[in-house]
Design an enzyme around this catalytic site. Structure first.
Site, PDB file in Angstrom:
ATOM      1  N   ASN A 185      19.204 -34.945  -4.969  1.00 19.03           N
ATOM      2  CA  ASN A 185      19.952 -35.922  -4.168  1.00 19.03           C
ATOM      3  C   ASN A 185      19.426 -35.980  -2.735  1.00 19.03           C
ATOM      4  O   ASN A 185      20.150 -36.325  -1.812  1.00 19.03           O
ATOM      5  CB  ASN A 185      21.451 -35.628  -4.186  1.00 19.03           C
ATOM      6  CG  ASN A 185      21.768 -34.155  -4.039  1.00 19.03           C
ATOM      7  OD1 ASN A 185      20.960 -33.397  -3.498  1.00 19.03           O
ATOM      8  ND2 ASN A 185      22.924 -33.742  -4.509  1.00 19.03           N
ATOM      9  N   GLU A 193       9.505 -10.528  -1.743  1.00 16.68           N
ATOM     10  CA  GLU A 193      10.539  -9.496  -1.862  1.00 16.68           C
ATOM     11  C   GLU A 193      11.941 -10.079  -1.921  1.00 16.68           C
ATOM     12  O   GLU A 193      12.826  -9.503  -2.576  1.00 16.68           O
ATOM     13  CB  GLU A 193      10.442  -8.519  -0.690  1.00 16.68           C
ATOM     14  CG  GLU A 193       9.225  -7.606  -0.736  1.00 16.68           C
ATOM     15  CD  GLU A 193       7.988  -8.189  -0.072  1.00 16.68           C
ATOM     16  OE1 GLU A 193       6.963  -7.497   0.014  1.00 16.68           O
ATOM     17  OE2 GLU A 193       8.066  -9.378   0.369  1.00 16.68           O
ATOM     18  N   GLU A 196      26.468 -29.995   2.617  1.00 11.73           N
ATOM     19  CA  GLU A 196      26.576 -30.014   4.071  1.00 11.73           C
ATOM     20  C   GLU A 196      26.979 -31.398   4.574  1.00 11.73           C
ATOM     21  O   GLU A 196      27.717 -31.527   5.557  1.00 11.73           O
ATOM     22  CB  GLU A 196      25.261 -29.586   4.719  1.00 11.73           C
ATOM     23  CG  GLU A 196      24.657 -28.301   4.165  1.00 11.73           C
ATOM     24  CD  GLU A 196      25.510 -27.072   4.425  1.00 11.73           C
ATOM     25  OE1 GLU A 196      26.555 -27.196   5.092  1.00 11.73           O
ATOM     26  OE2 GLU A 196      25.141 -25.993   3.953  1.00 11.73           O
ATOM     27  N   GLY A 207      26.671 -16.449  -0.743  1.00  5.03           N
ATOM     28  CA  GLY A 207      26.338 -17.866  -0.613  1.00  5.03           C
ATOM     29  C   GLY A 207      24.956 -18.169  -0.091  1.00  5.03           C
ATOM     30  O   GLY A 207      24.763 -19.132   0.653  1.00  5.03           O
ATOM     31  N   HIS A 213       0.766   0.703  10.622  1.00  5.56           N
ATOM     32  CA  HIS A 213       1.095  -0.687  10.316  1.00  5.56           C
ATOM     33  C   HIS A 213       2.437  -0.778   9.574  1.00  5.56           C
ATOM     34  O   HIS A 213       2.960   0.230   9.095  1.00  5.56           O
ATOM     35  CB  HIS A 213      -0.021  -1.320   9.473  1.00  5.56           C
ATOM     36  CG  HIS A 213      -0.164  -0.713   8.111  1.00  5.56           C
ATOM     37  ND1 HIS A 213      -0.742   0.524   7.899  1.00  5.56           N
ATOM     38  CD2 HIS A 213       0.186  -1.183   6.884  1.00  5.56           C
ATOM     39  CE1 HIS A 213      -0.742   0.796   6.605  1.00  5.56           C
ATOM     40  NE2 HIS A 213      -0.182  -0.216   5.960  1.00  5.56           N
ATOM     41  N   HIS A 214       2.961  -1.978   9.457  1.00  2.00           N
ATOM     42  CA  HIS A 214       4.270  -2.254   8.839  1.00  2.00           C
ATOM     43  C   HIS A 214       5.410  -1.561   9.596  1.00  2.00           C
ATOM     44  O   HIS A 214       6.500  -1.366   9.054  1.00  2.00           O
ATOM     45  CB  HIS A 214       4.318  -1.835   7.370  1.00  2.00           C
ATOM     46  CG  HIS A 214       3.455  -2.652   6.457  1.00  2.00           C
ATOM     47  ND1 HIS A 214       2.981  -3.897   6.801  1.00  2.00           N
ATOM     48  CD2 HIS A 214       3.006  -2.399   5.198  1.00  2.00           C
ATOM     49  CE1 HIS A 214       2.246  -4.378   5.802  1.00  2.00           C
ATOM     50  NE2 HIS A 214       2.249  -3.490   4.821  1.00  2.00           N
ATOM     51  N   ASP A 269       0.809  -1.224   0.000  1.00  2.00           N
ATOM     52  CA  ASP A 269       0.000   0.000   0.000  1.00  2.00           C
ATOM     53  C   ASP A 269       0.839   1.270   0.000  1.00  2.00           C
ATOM     54  O   ASP A 269       0.398   2.309  -0.496  1.00  2.00           O
ATOM     55  CB  ASP A 269      -0.991   0.002   1.168  1.00  2.00           C
ATOM     56  CG  ASP A 269      -0.326   0.008   2.535  1.00  2.00           C
ATOM     57  OD1 ASP A 269       0.721  -0.654   2.687  1.00  2.00           O
ATOM     58  OD2 ASP A 269      -0.853   0.658   3.447  1.00  2.00           O
ATOM     59  N   GLY A 304      18.508 -33.952  -0.303  1.00  5.67           N
ATOM     60  CA  GLY A 304      19.066 -33.272   0.857  1.00  5.67           C
ATOM     61  C   GLY A 304      20.200 -32.343   0.504  1.00  5.67           C
ATOM     62  O   GLY A 304      20.445 -32.026  -0.656  1.00  5.67           O
ATOM     63  N   ASP A 319      18.075 -29.706  -5.034  1.00  8.21           N
ATOM     64  CA  ASP A 319      16.688 -29.776  -4.574  1.00  8.21           C
ATOM     65  C   ASP A 319      16.470 -28.962  -3.301  1.00  8.21           C
ATOM     66  O   ASP A 319      15.416 -28.334  -3.118  1.00  8.21           O
ATOM     67  CB  ASP A 319      16.251 -31.225  -4.368  1.00  8.21           C
ATOM     68  CG  ASP A 319      17.215 -32.045  -3.510  1.00  8.21           C
ATOM     69  OD1 ASP A 319      18.311 -31.544  -3.190  1.00  8.21           O
ATOM     70  OD2 ASP A 319      16.884 -33.195  -3.175  1.00  8.21           O
TER      71      ASP A 319
END
Length: 557
Positions: free
Chosen positions: A460, A50, A466, A406, A113-114, A27, A462, A433
């Site tokens: 794969n 955003e 990591e 990253g 608001h916001h 708004d 996952g 994925d």
């Protein structure tokens, strides 16, 4: 000459070459969107959120030279902030525009608001200013000066800037300059430039083993073309940090590979024994070599930045880097070419059986063989960027990754921005994925705008990168399984696309041979969750030792 504040802003952005504004309606910015509709040649692109809009603007700026992002105050600003921080870290020029509460609300500290509903309207500005070069709250009295100042700062300094436009002032008339705004070259001191140029010529003339070493600012500061010309005319080998991937021609015999190189190779020896190094603002970070150090010999290295240059112990301020290189090209010195230059690194050999299940060490060279000149390749953090950053790309290819910040999920929205900037070029996206689950909503925008990328999903099950750092079989590295084929069609049910689910190397070859530019292609690769390219084996172990030290959990056994 007079016009409204909002119209002035959009016209100035258009004059700077911005054709698309990415964002989400709210708004406090709707009045700006109404005014945008009245300016020809610049268009709003509505994104799913955003954060995605900030990533899309980043991807667009990397192709277009500059981009714009529109948010609404508070919730929109902070939602986009991760993307803006990435643009700041990687020197990408994005103009962040926020529609904020009316000026009388801010001045009277009203609760709206916001916001935090306590009358403080500086907190959001203070958050964003940490990740932008400059910021300004526009008023009727400062609008022409502040808008022009912010846009030129963004263009010349190659980093994000932030403008707040109170919602009740954008329709107010102001007096504006008669002259258009354009992408001006930053000012420089002619004497400083001449002196630095002569010193470089002298050092080049005396060099036996010269080297050009580039990083991302060679692209951001538009130095690629003159650097390539200097390298070719003087037969100077060049290498790149991984953050400077594919900025110079990697198909050339002069390209030594990514720095730092692995092993005691001919390319490594040339770098270590170089007696002249022209380095474009290298970003030393632990990801470059897993050691946060500056390893180049200072007395032999020339550091070329956007507005200054360091030669040995001397720093020349007031230098425009592009102008310096162009001046150098006008009168290049003689360079000793009798010393044998090293050969470019050999390409990886493809070795697989068509019926065999996909293995990453064989899969990546197989895919690499299908790249063409001028392709744009986006590589998500993880297996894709770790491998593709080491493979030489055909001439004219452009490579987009977020190696410093990253943030996973970056590349899918960045694909939208890049494709809108370069719609005639073939775009590849390689994304895992786990990363895809972060930002897959933006695929609906890509498809509904009838863009036709090649999207390769590494399924794969996952976070494989990591796993190789810590927790190989830990549940925290698993993710929920999605039916990507159904989801992709659900995101744009009326848009035709080619979807392929691939399990073997033979299927992958057949699929890649049939790719059409007439519609989008999505290729889902079914991979073993514990299979990873050799480069990730090395990276994961080094990263664990760097992060956790010798007594870390990676060594508990």
């Amino acid at each position: 000459m007079r016009t409204t504040i909002g119209t002035f802003l959009w016209r100035r952005l258009k004059q700077m070459g911005v054709r698309y504004v990415f964002g989400v309606p709210g708004d406090f910015n709707l009045q700006l969107l109404e005014q945008l509709n009245d300016v020809e040649g610049i268009e709003f692109v509505g994104d799913c959120n955003e954060l995605n809009a900030a990533y899309a603007a980043d991807g667009h700026a990397r192709q277009n030279g500059m981009a714009a992002l529109l948010t609404t105050y508070g919730v929109g600003d902070l939602s986009a902030l991760c993307g803006i921080a990435g643009s700041f870290a990687e020197h990408v020029p994005v103009v962040m525009i926020s529609g904020v509460p009316p000026l009388y609300v801010i001045q009277n500290r009203l609760r709206v608001h916001h916001s935090m509903a306590e009358g403080n309207f500086d907190n959001i500005m203070n958050c964003v200013k940490e990740f932008t070069l400059t910021d300004s709250r526009i008023t009727p009295s400062n609008a022409p000066l502040e808008i022009d100042r912010a846009l030129m700062t963004c263009w010349q300094e190659r980093c994000p800037v932030y403008l707040q436009i109170p919602s009740n002032i954008s329709y107010l008339d102001i007096h504006i300059p008669d002259t258009p705004l354009n992408r001006q070259t930053a000012a420089y001191d002619p004497y400083q430039l001449k002196t630095a140029c002569q010193e470089i010529k002298t050092r080049l003339h005396n060099a036996v083993r010269p080297l050009i070493l580039i990083d991302m600012d060679a692209d951001r500061s538009m130095l690629a073309k003159p650097l390539q010309q200097i390298a070719e005319q003087l037969n100077i080998p060049y290498a790149s940090f991984r953050t400077g991937k594919a900025i110079l021609d990697e198909s050339s015999e002069l390209w030594l590979g990514s720095y730092p190189m692995q092993g005691d190779t001919e390319q490594t020896q040339w770098v270590h024994q170089a007696d002249f190094i022209l380095a474009t603002a290298p970003c030393y970070q632990e990801g470059s070599s897993m050691v946060a150090t500056q390893g180049l010999p200072e007395d032999k290295t020339i550091y070329l930045r956007g507005f200054d240059i360091s030669i040995g112990q001397t720093t020349y301020e007031g230098i425009n880097a592009r102008k310096l290189l162009e001046t150098l090209l006008e009168d290049l010195p003689d360079v000793n070419t009798s010393v044998k230059r090293p050969q470019r690194p050999a390409s990886k050999v493809i070795d697989y059986q068509p019926q065999a299940a996909l293995k990453q060490d064989n899969m990546w060279p197989q895919i690499h063989s299908y790249f063409r000149s001028d392709d744009i390749i986006l590589a998500e953090n993880g297996c894709a960027n770790i491998v593709l950053s080491t493979l030489p790309l055909p001439s004219g290819c452009h490579y987009i990754a977020q190696s410093i910040w990253g943030s996973i999920g970056f590349t899918l929205p960045a694909l939208l921005g890049s494709m809108l900037a370069a719609p005639d070029k073939r775009h590849w996206l390689f994304i895992g994925d786990g990363s895809l689950q972060m930002t897959i909503q933006e695929l609906s925008t890509i498809l509904n705008r009838h863009l036709n990328p090649i999207i390769v999903i590494l399924n794969n099950r996952g976070y494989t990168i990591e796993r190789y750092i810590l927790g190989m079989k830990a549940k925290y590295n698993d993710i929920a399984q999605w039916d990507f084929q159904k989801l992709v069609h659900a995101l744009a049910p009326q848009i035709p696309l080619d979807y392929h689910k691939i399990e073997t190397h033979g299927q992958l070859d057949t699929c890649l041979q049939q790719i059409s530019s007439k519609q989008a292609t999505v290729i889902e690769l079914i991979l073993d969750p514990y299979d990873a390219p050799t480069e990730l084996h090395q990276f994961g172990a080094a990263c664990a030792n760097f992060d956790y030290g010798p007594r870390g959990p990676q060594n508990r056994d």
